[in-house]
Design a protein around this motif. Structure first.
Motif, PDB file in Angstrom:
ATOM      1  N   LEU A  53      18.239  18.152 -19.415  1.00 49.20           N
ATOM      2  CA  LEU A  53      17.203  17.998 -18.399  1.00 49.20           C
ATOM      3  C   LEU A  53      15.900  18.677 -18.819  1.00 49.20           C
ATOM      4  CD1 LEU A  53      16.348  17.007 -15.640  1.00 49.20           C
ATOM      5  CD2 LEU A  53      17.298  19.083 -14.668  1.00 49.20           C
ATOM      6  N   HIS A  54      15.983  19.889 -19.363  1.00 49.23           N
ATOM      7  CA  HIS A  54      14.777  20.608 -19.751  1.00 49.23           C
ATOM      8  C   HIS A  54      13.995  19.866 -20.828  1.00 49.23           C
ATOM      9  CE1 HIS A  54      15.852  24.858 -18.119  1.00 49.23           C
ATOM     10  NE2 HIS A  54      15.559  23.987 -17.170  1.00 49.23           N
ATOM     11  N   PHE A  55      14.678  19.373 -21.847  1.00 54.15           N
ATOM     12  CA  PHE A  55      13.949  18.685 -22.912  1.00 54.15           C
ATOM     13  C   PHE A  55      13.408  17.339 -22.444  1.00 54.15           C
ATOM     14  CE2 PHE A  55      16.061  21.925 -25.438  1.00 54.15           C
ATOM     15  CZ  PHE A  55      14.939  22.429 -26.072  1.00 54.15           C
ATOM     16  N   ALA A  56      14.114  16.651 -21.590  1.00 53.15           N
ATOM     17  CA  ALA A  56      13.575  15.402 -21.014  1.00 53.15           C
ATOM     18  C   ALA A  56      12.345  15.712 -20.170  1.00 53.15           C
ATOM     19  CB  ALA A  56      14.640  14.699 -20.179  1.00 53.15           C
ATOM     20  N   HIS A  57      12.392  16.813 -19.423  1.00 48.82           N
ATOM     21  CA  HIS A  57      11.277  17.188 -18.551  1.00 48.82           C
ATOM     22  C   HIS A  57       9.992  17.442 -19.327  1.00 48.82           C
ATOM     23  CE1 HIS A  57       9.184  18.860 -15.120  1.00 48.82           C
ATOM     24  NE2 HIS A  57       8.889  19.917 -15.846  1.00 48.82           N
ATOM     25  N   ILE A  58      10.096  18.005 -20.526  1.00 53.92           N
ATOM     26  CA  ILE A  58       8.883  18.272 -21.312  1.00 53.92           C
ATOM     27  C   ILE A  58       8.534  17.095 -22.227  1.00 53.92           C
ATOM     28  CG2 ILE A  58       9.099  20.778 -21.146  1.00 53.92           C
ATOM     29  CD1 ILE A  58      10.086  20.772 -24.087  1.00 53.92           C
ATOM     30  N   GLY A  59       9.207  15.957 -22.013  1.00 59.58           N
ATOM     31  CA  GLY A  59       8.862  14.747 -22.743  1.00 59.58           C
ATOM     32  C   GLY A  59       9.553  14.566 -24.076  1.00 59.58           C
ATOM     33  N   HIS A  60      10.625  15.335 -24.320  1.00 62.87           N
ATOM     34  CA  HIS A  60      11.355  15.253 -25.581  1.00 62.87           C
ATOM     35  C   HIS A  60      12.860  15.170 -25.311  1.00 62.87           C
ATOM     36  CE1 HIS A  60       7.706  16.061 -27.802  1.00 62.87           C
ATOM     37  NE2 HIS A  60       7.452  17.014 -26.934  1.00 62.87           N
ATOM     38  N   PRO A  61      13.312  14.030 -24.778  1.00 62.47           N
ATOM     39  CA  PRO A  61      14.749  13.921 -24.476  1.00 62.47           C
ATOM     40  C   PRO A  61      15.589  14.012 -25.752  1.00 62.47           C
ATOM     41  CG  PRO A  61      13.699  11.778 -24.306  1.00 62.47           C
ATOM     42  CD  PRO A  61      12.597  12.789 -24.506  1.00 62.47           C
ATOM     43  N   ILE A  62      16.803  14.449 -25.595  1.00 62.94           N
ATOM     44  CA  ILE A  62      17.733  14.584 -26.714  1.00 62.94           C
ATOM     45  C   ILE A  62      18.128  13.193 -27.202  1.00 62.94           C
ATOM     46  CG2 ILE A  62      20.049  15.383 -27.334  1.00 62.94           C
ATOM     47  CD1 ILE A  62      19.483  17.704 -25.268  1.00 62.94           C
ATOM     48  N   ILE A  63      18.129  13.015 -28.508  1.00 59.85           N
ATOM     49  CA  ILE A  63      18.505  11.724 -29.088  1.00 59.85           C
ATOM     50  C   ILE A  63      19.908  11.352 -28.605  1.00 59.85           C
ATOM     51  CG2 ILE A  63      19.098  10.544 -31.251  1.00 59.85           C
ATOM     52  CD1 ILE A  63      16.912  12.230 -32.590  1.00 59.85           C
ATOM     53  N   GLY A  64      20.047  10.113 -28.149  1.00 56.91           N
ATOM     54  CA  GLY A  64      21.344   9.606 -27.710  1.00 56.91           C
ATOM     55  C   GLY A  64      21.703   9.924 -26.273  1.00 56.91           C
ATOM     56  N   ASP A  65      20.816  10.569 -25.536  1.00 61.44           N
ATOM     57  CA  ASP A  65      21.095  10.924 -24.139  1.00 61.44           C
ATOM     58  C   ASP A  65      20.711   9.758 -23.231  1.00 61.44           C
ATOM     59  OD1 ASP A  65      21.353  11.974 -21.603  1.00 61.44           O
ATOM     60  OD2 ASP A  65      20.342  13.853 -22.076  1.00 61.44           O
ATOM     61  N   SER A  66      21.689   8.969 -22.853  1.00 60.89           N
ATOM     62  CA  SER A  66      21.412   7.759 -22.068  1.00 60.89           C
ATOM     63  C   SER A  66      21.066   8.058 -20.611  1.00 60.89           C
ATOM     64  CB  SER A  66      22.601   6.798 -22.138  1.00 60.89           C
ATOM     65  OG  SER A  66      23.765   7.411 -21.633  1.00 60.89           O
ATOM     66  N   LEU A  67      21.343   9.258 -20.117  1.00 54.42           N
ATOM     67  CA  LEU A  67      20.998   9.594 -18.728  1.00 54.42           C
ATOM     68  C   LEU A  67      19.551  10.071 -18.609  1.00 54.42           C
ATOM     69  CD1 LEU A  67      21.719   9.947 -15.758  1.00 54.42           C
ATOM     70  CD2 LEU A  67      22.654  12.203 -16.325  1.00 54.42           C
ATOM     71  N   TYR A  68      19.142  11.008 -19.439  1.00 54.28           N
ATOM     72  CA  TYR A  68      17.804  11.587 -19.329  1.00 54.28           C
ATOM     73  C   TYR A  68      16.826  11.026 -20.358  1.00 54.28           C
ATOM     74  CZ  TYR A  68      20.135  14.917 -16.305  1.00 54.28           C
ATOM     75  OH  TYR A  68      20.861  15.497 -15.294  1.00 54.28           O
ATOM     76  N   GLY A  69      17.304  10.203 -21.258  1.00 53.48           N
ATOM     77  CA  GLY A  69      16.459   9.597 -22.284  1.00 53.48           C
ATOM     78  C   GLY A  69      16.917   8.172 -22.493  1.00 53.48           C
ATOM     79  N   SER A  70      17.409   7.877 -23.685  1.00 58.17           N
ATOM     80  CA  SER A  70      17.945   6.542 -23.958  1.00 58.17           C
ATOM     81  C   SER A  70      18.990   6.632 -25.059  1.00 58.17           C
ATOM     82  CB  SER A  70      16.826   5.589 -24.370  1.00 58.17           C
ATOM     83  OG  SER A  70      16.209   6.043 -25.555  1.00 58.17           O
ATOM     84  N   SER A  71      19.843   5.619 -25.118  1.00 58.87           N
ATOM     85  CA  SER A  71      20.837   5.541 -26.183  1.00 58.87           C
ATOM     86  C   SER A  71      20.104   5.424 -27.518  1.00 58.87           C
ATOM     87  CB  SER A  71      21.734   4.329 -25.970  1.00 58.87           C
ATOM     88  OG  SER A  71      22.425   4.460 -24.754  1.00 58.87           O
ATOM     89  N   SER A  72      20.837   5.667 -28.598  1.00 58.57           N
ATOM     90  CA  SER A  72      20.223   5.617 -29.919  1.00 58.57           C
ATOM     91  C   SER A  72      21.148   4.904 -30.893  1.00 58.57           C
ATOM     92  CB  SER A  72      19.961   7.040 -30.417  1.00 58.57           C
ATOM     93  OG  SER A  72      19.582   7.040 -31.767  1.00 58.57           O
ATOM     94  N   GLY A  73      20.572   4.144 -31.797  1.00 55.14           N
ATOM     95  CA  GLY A  73      21.346   3.532 -32.862  1.00 55.14           C
ATOM     96  C   GLY A  73      21.695   4.518 -33.959  1.00 55.14           C
ATOM     97  N   MET A  74      21.151   5.753 -33.870  1.00 54.95           N
ATOM     98  CA  MET A  74      21.383   6.762 -34.905  1.00 54.95           C
ATOM     99  C   MET A  74      22.682   7.537 -34.690  1.00 54.95           C
ATOM    100  SD  MET A  74      17.565   8.344 -35.145  1.00 54.95           S
ATOM    101  CE  MET A  74      17.795   9.174 -36.697  1.00 54.95           C
ATOM    102  N   ILE A  75      23.119   7.626 -33.425  1.00 60.77           N
ATOM    103  CA  ILE A  75      24.277   8.454 -33.094  1.00 60.77           C
ATOM    104  C   ILE A  75      24.894   7.896 -31.813  1.00 60.77           C
ATOM    105  CG2 ILE A  75      22.907  10.157 -31.799  1.00 60.77           C
ATOM    106  CD1 ILE A  75      24.731  12.350 -33.063  1.00 60.77           C
ATOM    107  N   ASP A  76      26.219   7.990 -31.707  1.00 63.86           N
ATOM    108  CA  ASP A  76      26.933   7.418 -30.562  1.00 63.86           C
ATOM    109  C   ASP A  76      27.132   8.399 -29.415  1.00 63.86           C
ATOM    110  OD1 ASP A  76      27.205   4.967 -31.831  1.00 63.86           O
ATOM    111  OD2 ASP A  76      29.113   5.516 -32.755  1.00 63.86           O
ATOM    112  N   ARG A  77      26.416   9.505 -29.442  1.00 65.98           N
ATOM    113  CA  ARG A  77      26.528  10.528 -28.396  1.00 65.98           C
ATOM    114  C   ARG A  77      25.214  11.286 -28.346  1.00 65.98           C
ATOM    115  NH1 ARG A  77      27.694  15.807 -30.472  1.00 65.98           N
ATOM    116  NH2 ARG A  77      27.943  15.808 -32.720  1.00 65.98           N
ATOM    117  N   GLN A  78      25.148  12.270 -27.474  1.00 65.33           N
ATOM    118  CA  GLN A  78      23.954  13.117 -27.452  1.00 65.33           C
ATOM    119  C   GLN A  78      23.945  13.969 -28.719  1.00 65.33           C
ATOM    120  OE1 GLN A  78      25.532  14.886 -24.159  1.00 65.33           O
ATOM    121  NE2 GLN A  78      25.335  13.008 -23.009  1.00 65.33           N
TER     122      GLN A  78
END
Length: 142
Positions: A53-78
């Motif tokens: 939540l904190h990193f999404a809030h400052i505009g930098h969601p965690i790679i692969g976080d489909s709840l607070y950011g978006s899924s990623s083709g780079m990794i199958d999880r956060q």
């Protein structure tokens, strides 16, 4: 917060909503390459989804976080990794620190950014020790 219809399903919510609990995370940017930030973070409080939540809030969601950011083709999880955990031993009270090597899937994300995994591991070790020495007025907090 929990979705109204479930005790398990979570949904993103306004971080400043009335009644929200205080939370604090220390962080340092270790490297930034290829549009990917590699971050060392230490949650001060213990809240569900705190780092996400904190990193999404400052505009930098965690790679692969489909709840607070978006899924990623780079990794199958956060792309989260507990590099080290420090705690008091439950019977002796002695301070213990456990470390874990960076997993293969997160190493692949780091390498895709152009950063060196071994160098990142070394920098994470140093940063972990620095977090405990930093005065609160000098911290990067979210």
């Amino acid at each position: 917060r929990r979705a109204a219809e479930s005790i398990i399903v979570r949904e993103a919510s306004d971080t400043y909503r009335e009644g929200a609990s205080y939370s604090e995370t220390l962080y340092r940017v270790i490297d930034e390459k290829g549009g990917i930030g590699i971050i060392g973070a230490m949650p001060i409080t213990d809240r569900t989804h705190q780092l996400r939540l904190h990193f999404a809030h400052i505009g930098h969601p965690i790679i692969g976080d489909s709840l607070y950011g978006s899924s990623s083709g780079m990794i199958d999880r956060q792309a989260l990794h507990a590099f080290s955990l420090t705690f008091s031993h439950p019977t002796s009270g002695r301070l213990m620190t456990l470390t874990a090597p960076i997993s293969a899937d997160i190493a692949a994300v780091i390498e895709a950014s152009g950063a060196d995994v071994h160098e990142i591991s070394e920098r994470l070790s140093v940063i972990g020790n620095e977090f405990f020495k930093t005065k609160s007025s000098e911290r990067n907090c979210v």
